[in-house]
Design an enzyme around this catalytic site. Structure first.
Site, short mmCIF file in Angstrom:
data_model
loop_
_atom_site.label_atom_id
_atom_site.label_comp_id
_atom_site.label_asym_id
_atom_site.label_seq_id
_atom_site.Cartn_x
_atom_site.Cartn_y
_atom_site.Cartn_z
CE LYS A 262 8.81 -0.40 10.81
NZ LYS A 262 9.29 -0.42 9.42
CG ASN B 165 8.65 -11.24 0.57
OD1 ASN B 165 7.80 -10.36 0.67
ND2 ASN B 165 9.16 -11.86 1.62
CE1 TYR C 76 6.87 6.70 6.38
CE2 TYR C 76 5.76 4.58 6.29
CZ TYR C 76 6.69 5.47 5.80
OH TYR C 76 7.43 5.11 4.71
CB VAL D 224 -15.56 1.80 19.25
CG1 VAL D 224 -14.68 2.90 19.84
CG2 VAL D 224 -16.24 2.29 17.99
NE ARG E 264 -3.41 5.08 17.92
CZ ARG E 264 -3.81 4.89 19.16
NH1 ARG E 264 -4.19 5.92 19.91
NH2 ARG E 264 -3.84 3.68 19.70
CB SER F 39 6.24 3.07 12.82
OG SER F 39 5.05 3.11 13.57
CE1 TYR G 50 6.15 -2.54 12.42
CE2 TYR G 50 4.79 -1.30 13.96
CZ TYR G 50 5.41 -1.41 12.73
OH TYR G 50 5.29 -0.41 11.82
CE1 TYR H 177 -2.89 3.19 1.25
CE2 TYR H 177 -2.12 2.73 3.49
CZ TYR H 177 -2.80 3.54 2.61
OH TYR H 177 -3.41 4.69 3.05
N GLY I 161 -2.22 -3.40 24.11
CA GLY I 161 -1.09 -2.74 23.45
C GLY I 161 -1.41 -1.37 22.89
NE ARG J 40 -5.83 -2.49 18.48
CZ ARG J 40 -5.68 -2.01 17.26
NH1 ARG J 40 -6.28 -2.61 16.24
NH2 ARG J 40 -4.98 -0.92 17.03
C1 UD1 Z 1 -1.38 0.57 14.50
C2 UD1 Z 1 -0.27 -0.21 15.08
C3 UD1 Z 1 1.02 0.58 14.89
C4 UD1 Z 1 1.24 0.83 13.40
C5 UD1 Z 1 0.04 1.58 12.84
C6 UD1 Z 1 0.18 1.74 11.35
C7 UD1 Z 1 -1.33 -1.48 16.87
C8 UD1 Z 1 -1.51 -1.61 18.33
N1 UD1 Z 1 -0.56 -0.45 16.48
O1 UD1 Z 1 -1.44 1.76 15.22
O2 UD1 Z 1 2.09 -0.10 15.42
O3 UD1 Z 1 2.40 1.60 13.21
O4 UD1 Z 1 -1.14 0.83 13.12
O5 UD1 Z 1 -0.95 2.32 10.81
O6 UD1 Z 1 -1.82 -2.27 16.10
N2 UD1 Z 1 -9.68 0.79 16.54
C9 UD1 Z 1 -10.99 0.48 16.87
N3 UD1 Z 1 -11.61 -0.48 16.15
C10 UD1 Z 1 -10.99 -1.17 15.13
C11 UD1 Z 1 -9.66 -0.84 14.80
C12 UD1 Z 1 -9.03 0.15 15.54
O7 UD1 Z 1 -11.58 1.05 17.78
O8 UD1 Z 1 -11.63 -2.04 14.52
C13 UD1 Z 1 -9.02 1.84 17.32
C14 UD1 Z 1 -7.77 1.32 18.01
O9 UD1 Z 1 -8.08 0.73 19.22
C15 UD1 Z 1 -6.96 2.63 18.13
C16 UD1 Z 1 -7.38 3.44 16.90
O10 UD1 Z 1 -8.59 2.85 16.44
O11 UD1 Z 1 -7.33 3.31 19.27
C17 UD1 Z 1 -6.37 3.37 15.78
O12 UD1 Z 1 -6.05 2.04 15.54
P1 UD1 Z 1 -5.14 1.56 14.33
O13 UD1 Z 1 -5.68 2.07 13.04
O14 UD1 Z 1 -4.94 0.08 14.45
O15 UD1 Z 1 -3.78 2.33 14.54
P2 UD1 Z 1 -2.75 2.37 15.79
O16 UD1 Z 1 -3.25 1.59 16.92
O17 UD1 Z 1 -2.43 3.78 16.05
#
Ligand code: UD1
Length: 324
Positions: free
Chosen positions: A152, A33, A175, A215, A229, A124, A148, A12, A292, A290
């Site tokens: 990095k 790959n 990023y 959520v 974020r 990242s 992960y 992507y 982590g 979630r």
């Molecule tokens: C995630 C990765 C991070 C990576 C980044 C790249 C994790 C813990 N972290 O970051 O290492 O560099 O993606 O884009 O995976 N959320 C929901 N419902 C969902 C999906 C996400 O509520 O179905 C929430 C998550 O809990 C979080 C927010 O949305 O609070 C953003 O999540 P996500 O898009 O996965 O990004 P990161 O957690 O910031």
């Protein structure tokens, strides 16, 4: 015209960079790959950019000889290293795989660099972990929350070390949360491969693939209780890479820059903006946090503005519009 080796060219972010570089008239030698991507984007580049796109299927973490040959056969100006495993959850389950893959590929690239080839590395915001300093500037101490993230940080340290010892130059781009698709809609953010990230999960609900968005967490200390974020449009993120390539001509060591907007957006705000932009109503339900996840993570983008002359241009509405 420059000759750019792009690792992870089928993915992507690497694919969107490759597309933009080819469109701008650069030559791209793509390597992938297909461990996390398909051949679709590569087939498109081969057909559309017959004169300036070359491709080698290779696992850079294992095949150092293949890489050596590429450097011998093409006079490379820049390497943009996107290839890497990037799932937090998977990295916790398979740490060995992450350490081997992410570090070996970076080391193999570094071994082949000379001081006339500049490197841009896909890092990242995960290197900052759960920082209490928000917005986050490049100066704060690094501290990862996952394997992960640790890989990095280790890659950044390795790059810095090679820069000092081998007299090479590199830029690590940290990023924040890239979303959306390039306006030409050639390379799309994937939503079919069981995504973990928020935007592709919203897209799945909008397309009727999933019944609702889960959520994760409503008890964070944020504006509406959901985590915040710094979402950044993929086109802005990619323009940051071209700004970094320009900067490589001025530096002699290793630099680090945040690529973010400086805006902090909650899960609910992103969802509501998406609904408004597309005139949709999406089902969602609240679930526990979630594992982590951090509460808030957004960039101080001042250094990139000052030193790369780069800043994001697109709004949250643009990101939502270009995601569906
Ligand atoms: C995630 C990765 C991070 C990576 C980044 C790249 C994790 C813990 N972290 O970051 O290492 O560099 O993606 O884009 O995976 N959320 C929901 N419902 C969902 C999906 C996400 O509520 O179905 C929430 C998550 O809990 C979080 C927010 O949305 O609070 C953003 O999540 P996500 O898009 O996965 O990004 P990161 O957690 O910031």
């Amino acid at each position: 015209m420059k000759r750019i080796l792009v690792s992870g060219a089928a993915g992507y972010i690497g694919g969107t960079f490759t597309y933009q570089a080819l469109k701008s008239g650069h030559e791209v030698i793509g390597v992938d790959n297909f461990s996390n991507s398909s051949e679709k984007n590569i087939k498109y580049f081969k057909k559309k950019f017959k004169n300036n796109f070359y491709f080698h299927k290779s696992d850079l973490s294992k095949e150092n000889n293949a890489l050596k040959k590429i450097f011998e056969n093409y006079e490379i100006d820049y390497v943009v290293h996107f290839a890497g495993l990037k799932s937090v959850a998977e990295s916790e389950k398979q740490p060995k795989l992450y350490w081997e893959n992410n570090l070996n590929s970076t080391r193999n690239i570094l071994e082949n660099l000379t001081n006339r080839i500049g490197l841009v590395f896909s890092s990242s915001a995960t290197v900052y972990g759960n920082s209490k300093y928000q917005p986050i500037s490049e100066k704060i101490a690094l501290r990862a929350n996952s394997t992960y993230g640790s890989t990095k940080i280790a890659c950044e340290l390795m790059i810095d070390d090679y820069c000092r010892n081998k007299n090479i130059k590199a830029i690590c781009l940290r990023y924040f949360n890239p979303v959306g698709s390039h306006s030409d809609k050639v390379i799309l953010e994937p939503f079919n491969n069981a995504p973990n990230n928020l935007m592709p999960r919203i897209v799945r609900v909008a397309k009727g693939i999933d019944p609702e968005l889960k959520v994760f967490g409503k008890d964070y200390n944020t504006i509406d209780g959901t985590a915040e974020r710094d979402y950044i449009h993929i086109s802005d993120l990619i323009s940051g890479h071209f700004a970094a390539l320009n900067k490589l001509n001025e530096i002699t060591d290793c630099k680090y820059y945040n690529l973010g907007t400086g805006n902090s957006t909650s899960v609910l705000k992103l969802l509501k903006t998406f609904e408004k932009v597309h005139s949709l109503s999406l089902n969602y339900s609240f679930h526990s946090r979630r594992k982590g996840d951090v509460e808030v993570c957004f960039a101080d983008p001042a250094l990139a503005k000052k030193e790369l002359n780069w800043s994001s241009k697109k709004s949250l509405e643009d990101m939502c519009r270009d995601s569906l």
